[in-house]
Scaffold this motif. Structure first.
Motif, short mmCIF file in Angstrom:
data_model
loop_
_atom_site.label_atom_id
_atom_site.label_comp_id
_atom_site.label_asym_id
_atom_site.label_seq_id
_atom_site.Cartn_x
_atom_site.Cartn_y
_atom_site.Cartn_z
N VAL A 143 0.84 -1.20 0.00
CA VAL A 143 0.00 0.00 0.00
C VAL A 143 0.87 1.25 0.00
O VAL A 143 0.64 2.20 -0.76
CB VAL A 143 -0.95 0.00 1.22
CG1 VAL A 143 -1.65 1.35 1.34
CG2 VAL A 143 -1.97 -1.12 1.10
N GLU A 144 1.89 1.28 0.86
CA GLU A 144 2.76 2.45 0.98
C GLU A 144 3.51 2.73 -0.32
O GLU A 144 3.73 3.90 -0.68
CB GLU A 144 3.76 2.25 2.12
CG GLU A 144 4.68 3.45 2.34
CD GLU A 144 5.51 3.32 3.61
OE1 GLU A 144 6.76 3.31 3.49
OE2 GLU A 144 4.92 3.26 4.71
N ARG A 145 3.88 1.67 -1.05
CA ARG A 145 4.69 1.84 -2.26
C ARG A 145 3.85 1.76 -3.54
O ARG A 145 4.39 1.72 -4.64
CB ARG A 145 5.80 0.80 -2.30
CG ARG A 145 6.80 0.92 -1.14
CD ARG A 145 8.01 0.05 -1.37
NE ARG A 145 8.70 0.42 -2.61
CZ ARG A 145 9.55 1.44 -2.73
NH1 ARG A 145 9.80 2.22 -1.68
NH2 ARG A 145 10.12 1.70 -3.88
N PHE A 146 2.52 1.70 -3.36
CA PHE A 146 1.61 1.63 -4.51
C PHE A 146 1.98 0.45 -5.42
O PHE A 146 2.03 0.58 -6.66
CB PHE A 146 1.66 2.94 -5.31
CG PHE A 146 1.32 4.15 -4.50
CD1 PHE A 146 0.00 4.45 -4.15
CD2 PHE A 146 2.33 4.99 -4.05
CE1 PHE A 146 -0.29 5.57 -3.38
CE2 PHE A 146 2.04 6.12 -3.29
CZ PHE A 146 0.73 6.41 -2.94
N SER A 147 2.24 -0.69 -4.82
CA SER A 147 2.61 -1.90 -5.55
C SER A 147 1.66 -3.02 -5.16
O SER A 147 0.87 -2.91 -4.22
CB SER A 147 4.04 -2.32 -5.22
OG SER A 147 4.97 -1.35 -5.60
N SER A 148 1.75 -4.12 -5.89
CA SER A 148 0.93 -5.28 -5.55
C SER A 148 1.63 -6.10 -4.48
O SER A 148 2.86 -6.02 -4.30
CB SER A 148 0.71 -6.14 -6.79
OG SER A 148 1.94 -6.76 -7.19
N ILE A 149 0.83 -6.90 -3.77
CA ILE A 149 1.40 -7.79 -2.75
C ILE A 149 2.37 -8.76 -3.41
O ILE A 149 3.43 -9.08 -2.86
CB ILE A 149 0.28 -8.53 -2.01
CG1 ILE A 149 -0.55 -7.55 -1.18
CG2 ILE A 149 0.86 -9.64 -1.11
CD1 ILE A 149 -1.74 -8.18 -0.47
N HIS A 150 2.02 -9.23 -4.60
CA HIS A 150 2.89 -10.17 -5.32
C HIS A 150 4.26 -9.55 -5.60
O HIS A 150 5.30 -10.21 -5.42
CB HIS A 150 2.23 -10.59 -6.64
CG HIS A 150 3.11 -11.43 -7.51
ND1 HIS A 150 3.38 -12.76 -7.23
CD2 HIS A 150 3.80 -11.12 -8.64
CE1 HIS A 150 4.20 -13.23 -8.15
NE2 HIS A 150 4.46 -12.27 -9.03
N THR A 151 4.27 -8.27 -6.00
CA THR A 151 5.54 -7.58 -6.31
C THR A 151 6.39 -7.48 -5.05
O THR A 151 7.60 -7.74 -5.09
CB THR A 151 5.27 -6.18 -6.87
OG1 THR A 151 4.56 -6.29 -8.10
CG2 THR A 151 6.58 -5.43 -7.11
N ILE A 152 5.79 -7.10 -3.94
CA ILE A 152 6.54 -6.95 -2.69
C ILE A 152 7.05 -8.31 -2.21
O ILE A 152 8.19 -8.43 -1.73
CB ILE A 152 5.68 -6.29 -1.59
CG1 ILE A 152 5.21 -4.90 -2.06
CG2 ILE A 152 6.47 -6.20 -0.29
CD1 ILE A 152 6.35 -3.96 -2.42
N THR A 153 6.23 -9.33 -2.36
CA THR A 153 6.66 -10.69 -1.97
C THR A 153 7.87 -11.12 -2.77
O THR A 153 8.82 -11.71 -2.23
CB THR A 153 5.51 -11.69 -2.18
OG1 THR A 153 4.40 -11.32 -1.37
CG2 THR A 153 5.96 -13.10 -1.82
N THR A 154 7.86 -10.81 -4.05
CA THR A 154 9.00 -11.15 -4.92
C THR A 154 10.25 -10.39 -4.49
O THR A 154 11.34 -10.96 -4.43
CB THR A 154 8.68 -10.81 -6.39
OG1 THR A 154 7.54 -11.58 -6.81
CG2 THR A 154 9.87 -11.14 -7.29
#
Length: 213
Positions: free
Chosen positions: A168-179
């Motif tokens: 949410v903070e980085r305006f990214s998807s959960i999948h992207t952050i998990t990667t």
């Protein structure tokens, strides 16, 4: 004849060093209990070997130590302490070949070898010192492989944010952050967020007083 200056305010260690050095009757041994006395002695004996416990002496930081070593170029140093950081060791030993390093918890033979090598004008790095310096270099190499985004995500992890909150903070998807998390752990050679945070602390990316651990 060797001239040695013991700059170690731990009396037991200082006395043991003096006893060993005076086995050679040609050696001269002096004591320096603070930086001012050390400088006075170095002005008289520039070719001395200084046996220094950096952690118990009154050098403000490694910069002040390196300034003194540069001023007295013919002086050699044996850093003999209970503990020295990887960062400190790497900086000092890379800056000058005048520094030998051995730790107080290492075998007595290592301490003796360090004194003998330094007395002959040679550098001595104990096994523990060499391993710590190598570890510091490995960490630096690993840090260099992280992208700016990955470093920012490590900082978010250190703040205690969940994967969803980071997304949410980085305006990214959960999948992207998990990667990103998987890539960070792989590059740093760690298995979990706690280990990644400790790594970030050592690397200087975060301040322990500012982040959740």
């Amino acid at each position: 004849m060797g001239i040695f200056i013991i700059a170690d305010n731990q009396q037991l260690t200082a006395s043991a060093i003096e006893i060993f050095l005076k086995r050679d009757e040609h050696n001269q041994v002096f004591y320096a209990n603070d930086k001012n006395r050390l400088l006075q002695l170095l002005k008289q004996y520039e070719r001395a070997v200084v046996v220094l416990d950096y952690t118990l002496f009154d050098f403000e930081n490694e910069d002040s130590l390196l300034i003194v070593s540069e001023r007295f170029e013919q002086t050699t140093w044996v850093l003999l302490s209970a503990e020295l950081t990887d960062k400190f060791l790497k900086r000092v030993t890379y800056a000058s070949k005048a520094f030998s390093v051995v730790f107080k918890d290492e075998p007595l033979k290592a301490v003796r070898d360090a004194l003998l090598y330094a007395g002959r004008g040679n550098r001595y790095l104990s096994q523990k010192a060499a391993e710590k310096i190598l570890h510091s270099q490995v960490e630096q190499d690993a840090v260099a492989t992280l992208t700016a985004t990955e470093i920012e995500i490590v900082k978010c992890i250190a703040k205690g944010l969940t994967t969803k909150e980071i997304a949410v903070e980085r305006f990214s998807s959960i999948h992207t952050i998990t990667t990103h998390r998987k890539n960070i752990f792989r590059k740093l050679g760690v298995n979990n967020a706690h280990e990644a945070i400790k790594y970030a602390l050592r690397a200087g990316w975060i301040d322990a007083s500012e982040f959740y651990i």
